[in-house]
Enzyme design. Structure first.
Site, short mmCIF file in Angstrom:
data_model
loop_
_atom_site.label_atom_id
_atom_site.label_comp_id
_atom_site.label_asym_id
_atom_site.label_seq_id
_atom_site.Cartn_x
_atom_site.Cartn_y
_atom_site.Cartn_z
N ASP A 280 5.60 -7.23 -4.68
CA ASP A 280 5.25 -7.57 -3.17
C ASP A 280 4.65 -6.10 -2.70
O ASP A 280 5.53 -5.14 -2.61
CB ASP A 280 6.35 -8.13 -2.39
CG ASP A 280 6.30 -8.53 -0.94
OD1 ASP A 280 5.10 -8.15 -0.47
OD2 ASP A 280 6.95 -8.84 -0.41
N GLY B 134 -3.23 -12.03 0.22
CA GLY B 134 -4.39 -12.44 0.18
C GLY B 134 -5.28 -11.26 0.56
O GLY B 134 -6.76 -11.79 0.98
N ASP C 27 2.98 -14.84 5.17
CA ASP C 27 4.14 -15.74 4.76
C ASP C 27 4.15 -17.14 5.65
O ASP C 27 3.92 -17.15 6.95
CB ASP C 27 5.49 -14.79 5.34
CG ASP C 27 5.59 -13.53 4.82
OD1 ASP C 27 4.82 -13.40 3.79
OD2 ASP C 27 6.99 -13.24 4.88
C1 GLA Z 1 7.23 -10.48 2.37
C2 GLA Z 1 6.82 -11.54 1.43
C3 GLA Z 1 7.95 -12.57 1.47
C4 GLA Z 1 9.03 -11.93 1.11
C5 GLA Z 1 9.51 -10.83 2.00
C6 GLA Z 1 10.96 -10.16 1.74
O1 GLA Z 1 7.20 -10.64 3.73
O2 GLA Z 1 5.57 -11.98 1.69
O3 GLA Z 1 7.56 -13.57 0.74
O4 GLA Z 1 9.20 -11.78 -0.26
O5 GLA Z 1 8.49 -9.94 1.97
O6 GLA Z 1 11.07 -8.98 2.22
#
Ligand code: GLA
Length: 392
Positions: A149, A196, A217
């Site tokens: 991430d 994205g 998200d």
């Molecule tokens: C980001 C990701 C989420 C999740 C959080 C965790 O927002 O997009 O899917 O993994 O981090 O902190």
């Protein structure tokens, strides 16, 4: 002669050494990954006991047998690095290897989470500067899936002299972890998460991604879920076996949408050949939630071996008609109503390449509808869906 023998030797050596790595990237995620992820429901409340409970529930609920395989720990498992730089889990996860053994003993696989930055989104330890070490640690624990991430890497990207330089920092970081995972020799599904940005669908596969998030998200809310889902139009050509668009995890069963809306969520994700990562408490599901997550006919659309993502065929205001080609020549068709009241949809099968009448099966009613004319009107509930399997 000697040099020829040398050459043949070198060729065989290379083939033997590289075969397992090539095999991994080919074999992994031939259909969109299915499983569960801790974030949507548990956030930072996830711990060892929760993961074991979810693994147990995955089996006892029938989800494993319906195809759900990965149990994925999201952010907040990370602890400190030791003097050698090796990452350790925090107190919530006393023994990651033992946890992986437990999950494996249930016939399931275990996933984990990190960031290419110094810190994760929830400000835990990231992998920057420790990529190989972390990949090796994950492999030694028996990890089968990594969600990587972006978050913390934004600091480095912001300091870059140009957008191009920032982009390169990101690409290099994703490639670095891919190479590190490959070097472990363990097949680990590689999930890119950078919301994205920079049209990731164009380059996600080239940095070794088996899936890549295409959006920010999701939340347990019809407007957010449907904006994300219907916003995937046009991305189908970038997905295929081994490399999938990921419109984020499921919210089915988390309680803030009604069952009609959750059926829309599940149907749309199946037509999108999206990864199906449940995000609810598997140990506490209503019968309706189970029926939605374990609808085998809808799952079969998602998991169809042809691996073609579906796309929008046409829309009429809030009515959207989407289709997905299936390996046996049938078409999965979703007729969606985005309006907050029931509406009549004008379904036109000629726009999907059919000429005369068609044979249709309703995948939520589990009922053959028999022959339908090439154009027909049908009422679709508010925020609802009619999901069909259509053949000539
Ligand atoms: C980001 C990701 C989420 C999740 C959080 C965790 O927002 O997009 O899917 O993994 O981090 O902190």
């Amino acid at each position: 002669m000697k040099s020829l023998r040398c050459l043949i030797g070198l060729f065989l050596f290379t083939a033997v050494i590289s075969a397992p790595f090539a095999a991994h990237s080919q074999v992994l995620a031939q259909t969109p990954p299915m499983g569960w992820n801790s974030w949507n429901h548990f956030r930072d409340k996830v711990d060892d006991a929760t993961i074991r409970r979810m693994a147990d529930a995955m089996v006892s609920s029938g989800m494993r047998d319906a195809g759900y395989t990965y149990i994925n720990i999201d952010d907040t498992w990370e602890g400190q690095r030791d003097a050698q730089g090796i990452i350790h889990p925090n107190a919530k996860f006393p023994d990651m290897k033992a946890l992986a053994d437990y999950v494996h003993s249930k016939g399931l696989k275990l996933g984990i989470y990190s960031s290419p930055g110094a810190q994760t989104c929830a400000h835990y330890e990231g992998s920057l500067g420790h990529e190989s070490q972390d990949a090796e640690t994950y492999a030694s624990w028996g990890i089968d899936y990594l969600k990587y991430d972006l978050c913390g890497l934004r600091t480095e990207m912001k300091a870059a002299p140009s957008p191009e330089a920032a982009h390169k920092i990101m690409i290099d970081a994703y490639m670095k972890m891919h190479d590190a995972l490959q070097a472990t020799g363990r097949p680990i599904v590689y999930s890119l998460c950078q919301y994205g940005e920079d049209a990731v669908w164009e380059w996600g596969a080239s940095v070794g991604g088996n899936l890549w998030r295409t959006t920010g998200d999701i939340s347990d809310n019809y407007t957010r879920m449907s904006d994300i889902g219907f916003g995937q139009a046009g991305l189908a050509k970038f997905a295929g076996p081994g490399h999938w668009n990921d419109p984020d995890m499921l919210e089915v069963g988390n309680g803030k949408m009604n069952d009609e809306e959750y059926r829309t969520h599940m149907s749309l994700w199946a037509i999108l050949a999206a990864p199906l990562l449940a995000g609810n408490d598997l140990s506490n599901m209503t019968d309706d939630t189970k029926a939605i997550l374990m609808n085998k006919e809808v799952i079969a659309v998602d998991q169809d071996p042809l691996g073609k993502e579906g796309d929008r065929v046409y829309s009429e205001g809030p009515i959207e008609v989407w289709s997905k080609p299936l390996s046996d020549g049938a078409l999965a068709v979703g007729i969606f109503n985005r309006h907050q009241k029931a509406l009549t949809a004008h379904v036109d099968f000629t726009k999907m390449g059919f000429t005369g009448s068609v044979q249709a099966r309703d995948l939520w009613q589990h009922k053959d509808l028999g022959a339908l004319p090439s154009k027909y009107d049908v009422e679709v509930p508010a925020h609802g869906v009619l999901m069909l399997r259509v053949t000539r």
